[in-house]
Design a protein around this motif. Sequence first.
Motif, mmCIF file in Angstrom:
data_model
loop_
_atom_site.group_PDB
_atom_site.id
_atom_site.type_symbol
_atom_site.label_atom_id
_atom_site.label_comp_id
_atom_site.label_asym_id
_atom_site.label_seq_id
_atom_site.Cartn_x
_atom_site.Cartn_y
_atom_site.Cartn_z
ATOM 1 N N ALA A 1 16.150 7.194 13.605
ATOM 2 C CA ALA A 1 16.316 6.938 15.033
ATOM 3 C C ALA A 1 17.106 8.078 15.662
ATOM 4 N N PHE A 2 16.784 8.379 16.898
ATOM 5 C CA PHE A 2 17.528 9.342 17.698
ATOM 6 C C PHE A 2 18.124 8.585 18.875
ATOM 7 N N ALA A 3 19.459 8.415 18.844
ATOM 8 C CA ALA A 3 20.131 7.572 19.844
ATOM 9 C C ALA A 3 19.521 6.169 19.777
ATOM 10 N N GLU A 4 18.965 5.688 20.886
ATOM 11 C CA GLU A 4 18.412 4.333 20.924
ATOM 12 C C GLU A 4 16.935 4.289 20.531
ATOM 13 N N LYS A 5 16.323 5.447 20.335
ATOM 14 C CA LYS A 5 14.884 5.486 20.067
ATOM 15 C C LYS A 5 14.596 5.507 18.567
ATOM 16 N N GLU A 6 13.918 4.468 18.091
ATOM 17 C CA GLU A 6 13.470 4.427 16.702
ATOM 18 C C GLU A 6 12.177 5.216 16.575
ATOM 19 N N VAL A 7 12.222 6.303 15.837
ATOM 20 C CA VAL A 7 11.027 7.134 15.657
ATOM 21 C C VAL A 7 10.230 6.666 14.443
ATOM 22 N N LEU A 8 10.908 6.406 13.340
ATOM 23 C CA LEU A 8 10.267 5.888 12.135
ATOM 24 C C LEU A 8 10.894 4.544 11.793
ATOM 25 N N LYS A 9 10.048 3.556 11.544
ATOM 26 C CA LYS A 9 10.528 2.181 11.391
ATOM 27 C C LYS A 9 10.210 1.593 10.014
ATOM 28 N N GLY A 10 10.216 2.450 9.001
ATOM 29 C CA GLY A 10 9.915 1.969 7.654
ATOM 30 C C GLY A 10 8.583 2.487 7.170
ATOM 31 N N VAL A 11 8.485 3.805 7.015
ATOM 32 C CA VAL A 11 7.231 4.452 6.611
ATOM 33 C C VAL A 11 7.125 4.474 5.089
ATOM 34 N N ASP A 12 5.987 4.007 4.586
ATOM 35 C CA ASP A 12 5.663 4.064 3.159
ATOM 36 C C ASP A 12 4.397 4.890 3.000
ATOM 37 N N LEU A 13 4.447 5.865 2.073
ATOM 38 C CA LEU A 13 3.323 6.783 1.930
ATOM 39 C C LEU A 13 3.260 7.279 0.492
ATOM 40 N N THR A 14 2.065 7.327 -0.067
ATOM 41 C CA THR A 14 1.854 7.850 -1.413
ATOM 42 C C THR A 14 0.688 8.822 -1.386
ATOM 43 N N VAL A 15 0.906 10.023 -1.898
ATOM 44 C CA VAL A 15 -0.127 11.059 -1.898
ATOM 45 C C VAL A 15 -0.361 11.519 -3.335
ATOM 46 N N SER A 16 -1.598 11.396 -3.794
ATOM 47 C CA SER A 16 -1.939 11.806 -5.153
ATOM 48 C C SER A 16 -2.277 13.292 -5.198
ATOM 49 N N SER A 17 -2.245 13.856 -6.387
ATOM 50 C CA SER A 17 -2.424 15.299 -6.562
ATOM 51 C C SER A 17 -3.841 15.752 -6.225
ATOM 52 N N ASN A 18 -3.934 17.015 -5.766
ATOM 53 C CA ASN A 18 -5.202 17.689 -5.484
ATOM 54 C C ASN A 18 -6.093 16.929 -4.505
ATOM 55 N N THR A 19 -5.453 16.460 -3.453
ATOM 56 C CA THR A 19 -6.179 15.860 -2.336
ATOM 57 C C THR A 19 -5.728 16.546 -1.052
ATOM 58 N N ILE A 20 -6.528 16.365 -0.008
ATOM 59 C CA ILE A 20 -6.084 16.727 1.337
ATOM 60 C C ILE A 20 -5.831 15.414 2.056
ATOM 61 N N TYR A 21 -4.579 15.191 2.415
ATOM 62 C CA TYR A 21 -4.156 13.914 2.978
ATOM 63 C C TYR A 21 -3.889 14.091 4.469
ATOM 64 N N GLY A 22 -4.666 13.425 5.290
ATOM 65 C CA GLY A 22 -4.490 13.500 6.734
ATOM 66 C C GLY A 22 -3.379 12.582 7.208
ATOM 67 N N PHE A 23 -2.391 13.160 7.863
ATOM 68 C CA PHE A 23 -1.275 12.387 8.422
ATOM 69 C C PHE A 23 -1.463 12.402 9.931
ATOM 70 N N VAL A 24 -1.969 11.300 10.457
ATOM 71 C CA VAL A 24 -2.511 11.266 11.811
ATOM 72 C C VAL A 24 -1.613 10.466 12.746
ATOM 73 N N GLY A 25 -1.421 10.993 13.936
ATOM 74 C CA GLY A 25 -0.675 10.267 14.960
ATOM 75 C C GLY A 25 -0.693 11.021 16.267
ATOM 76 N N LYS A 26 -0.401 10.308 17.338
ATOM 77 C CA LYS A 26 -0.324 10.951 18.643
ATOM 78 C C LYS A 26 0.821 11.960 18.659
ATOM 79 N N ASN A 27 0.809 12.853 19.624
ATOM 80 C CA ASN A 27 1.959 13.738 19.817
ATOM 81 C C ASN A 27 3.200 12.894 20.061
ATOM 82 N N GLY A 28 4.268 13.187 19.331
ATOM 83 C CA GLY A 28 5.494 12.417 19.477
ATOM 84 C C GLY A 28 5.555 11.180 18.596
ATOM 85 N N ALA A 29 4.580 11.009 17.710
ATOM 86 C CA ALA A 29 4.541 9.805 16.874
ATOM 87 C C ALA A 29 5.563 9.831 15.744
ATOM 88 N N GLY A 30 6.087 11.023 15.415
ATOM 89 C CA GLY A 30 7.062 11.128 14.337
ATOM 90 C C GLY A 30 6.555 11.912 13.143
#
Length: 296
Positions: free
Chosen positions: A12-41
């Motif tokens: 969080a930055f001040a009162e703004k929660e940017v990430l609220k409990g992100v869980d992510l697992t990336v396996s080897s030798n893949t291309i993993y797309g991390f998608v979100g709007k501008n400002g999504a974190g």
Amino acid sequence: MNILEINNLKKAFAEKEVLKGVDLTVSSNTIYGFVGKNGAGKTTTMKMILGLMKSDEGKIFVNGKEVKYGDNETNRYIGYLPDVPEFYNYMNAREYLKLCGEISKMKSDDIKKRTDELLEKVGLAGEKKKIKGYSRGMKQRLGVAAALFSRPKLLICDEPTSALDPIGRKELLEILLEAKKETTIIFSTHILSDVEKICDEMAFLNDGKIVLSGKISDIKNKNRKNRYIIDSDGHNDELIGVFEGLRKISDDELELIDVTKLSNILEYMSNNDIKPLKIERVEPSVEDLFVEVTKQ
């Protein structure tokens, strides 16, 4: 093996929660797309993977080792390509990569071999002019070469195609596909068509949480809807008058959502000598899926 694991990451930055409990697992030798709007974190997450920003809660593991803020030990496994890479503009590409090798304490013979290999890979082998004269696309290609120089196990690309023209984007995507043979790639972007072209897996970040993740093919299969496009050869209005559930999406095409009516429509067209020019089942695109889950 999982090259990257993120568990319950919060920020969080001040009162703004940017990430609220992100869980992510990336396996080897893949291309993993991390998608979100501008400002999504997305960039905030990337900075914490690199140990450049402290999380409020949660843990990150790169190649099985925990990332610690201010401690760059895990960065020996990581190459990083920002959206706008910076260089010493008075150098040329070969001089800059030589510097990368020297910083990594590689032997001179290994530096030359790796430089030749990477300049060929990114299409700059014959380029001798100074970096200050490079186009945006050329700088991105050199940025990939620099990020790959020490053979990282994980390459983080933060919005790498956002400022490129269509030709530059195509070239960079092809380079990343080739790079997958030797590393794992996190491809952070808001350009959904790029994800569809090169990524094996993806995660949608929205409102501080991962709202959808997995293999792209699996995600599409799970979210497939029975939607058809019909070109009725100029009989759109007639069919709409006979069958509910059809809607006109162009002068030539109708959309059908209720698949149970398809056989009745085809029978009617046959009985009334209406030739279907096209009957196409529509696959959900990454953009369709993202729009849908971000509205929920």
